[in-house]
Motif scaffolding. Structure first.
Motif, PDB file in Angstrom:
ATOM      1  N   MET A  33      25.222  14.464  54.727  1.00 20.03           N
ATOM      2  CA  MET A  33      25.216  15.374  56.081  1.00 20.03           C
ATOM      3  C   MET A  33      24.221  15.340  56.987  1.00 20.03           C
ATOM      4  N   PRO A  34      22.670  15.752  55.960  1.00 19.43           N
ATOM      5  CA  PRO A  34      21.577  15.758  56.882  1.00 19.43           C
ATOM      6  C   PRO A  34      21.250  14.584  57.563  1.00 19.43           C
ATOM      7  N   LYS A  35      21.733  13.323  57.505  1.00 19.66           N
ATOM      8  CA  LYS A  35      21.429  12.199  58.288  1.00 19.66           C
ATOM      9  C   LYS A  35      22.116  12.146  59.485  1.00 19.66           C
ATOM     10  N   LEU A  48      30.123  21.158  66.068  1.00 19.26           N
ATOM     11  CA  LEU A  48      31.362  20.240  65.533  1.00 19.26           C
ATOM     12  C   LEU A  48      31.708  20.757  64.042  1.00 19.26           C
ATOM     13  N   LEU A  49      30.673  20.999  63.223  1.00 18.47           N
ATOM     14  CA  LEU A  49      30.876  21.277  61.832  1.00 18.47           C
ATOM     15  C   LEU A  49      31.666  22.510  61.670  1.00 18.47           C
ATOM     16  N   CYS A 276      31.779  15.239  58.182  1.00 13.91           N
ATOM     17  CA  CYS A 276      32.644  16.683  58.270  1.00 13.91           C
ATOM     18  C   CYS A 276      33.819  16.663  57.622  1.00 13.91           C
ATOM     19  N   VAL A 277      34.679  15.964  58.370  1.00 12.78           N
ATOM     20  CA  VAL A 277      35.994  15.925  57.588  1.00 12.78           C
ATOM     21  C   VAL A 277      36.212  15.580  56.051  1.00 12.78           C
ATOM     22  N   TYR A 278      35.129  14.799  55.777  1.00  7.08           N
ATOM     23  CA  TYR A 278      35.313  14.277  54.261  1.00  7.08           C
ATOM     24  C   TYR A 278      34.439  15.520  53.421  1.00  7.08           C
ATOM     25  N   SER A 279      33.638  16.241  53.988  1.00  5.05           N
ATOM     26  CA  SER A 279      32.821  17.326  53.545  1.00  5.05           C
ATOM     27  C   SER A 279      33.697  18.752  53.360  1.00  5.05           C
ATOM     28  N   THR A 422      35.960   6.910  55.614  1.00  2.73           N
ATOM     29  CA  THR A 422      37.124   7.442  54.810  1.00  2.73           C
ATOM     30  C   THR A 422      37.413   8.845  55.335  1.00  2.73           C
ATOM     31  N   GLY A 423      36.481   9.585  55.856  1.00  2.04           N
ATOM     32  CA  GLY A 423      36.685  10.918  56.399  1.00  2.04           C
ATOM     33  C   GLY A 423      37.796  10.744  57.609  1.00  2.04           C
TER      34      GLY A 423
END
Length: 493
Positions: A33-35, A48-49, A276-279, A422-423
């Motif tokens: 996420m940081p990148k 967005l998050l 974000c979706v993946y996370s 993937t997300g």
């Protein structure tokens, strides 16, 4: 995940359930996420998050409502079967006996409750673990069920490819990076040398081969996650993430941070969306986490608290990262920023711990994900009354599970893209489309069975049909946006 019904397992308290859900959601996605935060700008990223966290929370409540509806449906069918059995067994009695018995049952057995040895149990109590595959088979038609399994299989393939790339990347960085404090922070290329004439890309592929040889055989058997292994990996996760946040805050507090992130950069939004979706992904595993909770009266509040804590955690982790490190030097795997920068962490053992942290935690999860994917393949092609030949069951299914993600990881180690794709695609289906369809069709199936007056105590706060439509429109819009962006990007290249 096979679509079967199993017992709920050993019960645990709501607090333990909250911790399990936190550990389920916070994983590899957080490290990438940081990148993407730096590439999309901090204002856009936080906005967005937060919105995607809200959307994921909404669909989580959809799945929990569908789980309760499924339990009610199963109890109702079971009761109907018992009544049919009772009517058959009373055929030898006189008409007066049957009428008297029927009246007695109506007086002692409420319409929407069942009696068990443990006391009164509401039809909507979530006491049986019903996986998403089973819910899909109950509420979807044949095409819908097949689409669900294809979606979950694609997602699990992406998950395995991410895991298969993350471990060799961490090992390669630890083996090939210059970890002396005099070297400073450097961003290497894949073509840079590692050992003599062996490049970093070659070293990555060597470690990928070792990873496959060590963990691949587990896919040919049944792997189960032990309680103590879960505790150990959870403890390591908490230590590592807390350490990274504290170290970044210390450096920023000393006014030594190198990050100058942009406020907004819309070119980075597609990858940010996928990450974000993946996370926030947990919907496919909710039956295993929610069902064993002993007291589910406040499960909705617990889920809301969990999502709030996770959102704050993600923002804190990413926000400190983008202001601590130069955005051009941020790694796909955030832990690696602490292994090659002694200005942030100059204790060798802790630097190696953070560098190898993904290796231990991801390696323990890889066989579990692989076995789940293998079982989904079996379920997708399963036909009632049929069995698979030994070669197909023990060789073919494990191979079609293992080979594709390893091939993907062999040709690319770009974690940001793997997580994003993937997300954005399979993750959108599992996190948005499937839960929305499940809750919509479960409501339609349940009403003729238990009547309109029956209230699902686990129903979603977003009970209006508008929210179901909103989620579906949002999911389709996101898929179109991400696809159009990828096409435009490729056209420019």
């Amino acid at each position: 995940m096979p679509g079967g019904i199993t017992e709920s397992g050993e019960p645990y308290s709501p607090f333990v359930g909250l911790v399990y859900m936190f550990n389920l959601i916070v994983g590899t996605g957080a490290l990438t996420m940081p990148k993407v935060f730096a590439s999309a700008g901090w204002v856009v990223s936080i906005s967005l998050l937060s919105f995607l966290g809200f959307m994921s929370y909404m669909t989580t409540t959809f799945v929990i409502e569908a789980m309760a509806s499924t339990n009610a449906q199963l109890r109702w069918k079971r009761r109907e079967q018992e009544e049919v059995h009772d009517s058959d067994s009373t055929s030898e009695y006189s008409d007066d006996d049957v009428v008297a018995r029927g009246r007695s049952e109506l007086e002692t057995k409420p319409i929407l409750s069942v009696q068990r040895s443990g006391g009164h149990v509401d039809h909507f109590d979530i006491v049986e673990r019903v996986e998403m595959g089973q819910m899909a088979s109950m509420f979807f038609n044949k095409v819908g069920v097949n689409m669900f399994y294809i979606c979950i299989i694609v997602y699990l393939y992406g998950d395995m490819a991410i895991y298969a790339a993350a471990v060799p990347i961490s090992l390669m960085e630890m083996a090939c990076g210059n970890h002396s404090c005099s070297a400073g922070s450097v961003k290497y290329n894949d073509t840079d040398p590692c050992w003599g004439s062996v490049t970093r890309k070659d070293a990555y592929r060597v470690f990928l081969s070792v990873f496959t040889l060590f963990l691949g055989p587990f896919i040919f058997f049944n792997a189960q996650k032990t309680k103590y292994l879960q505790i150990l990996t959870s403890l390591m996760r908490w230590i590592a993430f807390t350490m990274m946040i504290i170290l970044a805050l210390i450096r920023i507090g000393k006014d030594s941070g190198k990050g100058r992130p942009a406020v907004a950069s819309f070119s980075g939004v597609p990858n940010l969306f996928g990450v974000c979706v993946y996370s926030f992904m947990c919907q496919h595993s909710l039956p295993s986490v929610v069902t064993p909770i002993s007291d589910k009266k406040r499960v909705g509040t617990l889920v809301l608290v969990d999502y709030t804590l996770i959102l704050v955690f993600y923002i804190l982790l990413s926000f400190t990262a983008i202001f601590c490190f130069d955005s051009t030097l941020l790694h796909d795997m955030y832990t690696l920023n602490f292994t090659d920068n002694c200005d942030v962490l100059n204790i060798p053992i802790l630097r190696y711990f953070l560098g190898l942290f993904p290796v231990f935690t991801i390696s323990t999860n890889f066989p579990i994900i692989a076995v789940t994917l293998r079982n989904n393949w079996k379920t997708l092609f399963f036909r009632d009354g049929g069995t698979y030949p030994w070669v197909v069951d023990r060789i073919v299914f494990p191979l079609i599970t293992l080979v594709p993600p390893i091939i993907v990881a062999f040709f690319t180690n770009n974690l940001e893209s793997l997580v994003g794709i993937t997300g954005a695609y399979a993750g959108t289906g599992i996190q948005y489309i499937v839960p929305a369809c499940l809750v919509y069709y479960s409501r339609r199936h349940l009403e003729p069975t238990v009547g309109r007056d029956a209230i699902n105590k686990h129903r979603s706060p977003f009970r209006h049909t508008f929210w179901v439509g909103f989620v579906l429109v949002w999911a389709v819009s996101c898929l179109m946006f991400v696809t159009a962006n990828i096409i435009l990007t490729d056209t420019k290249k």
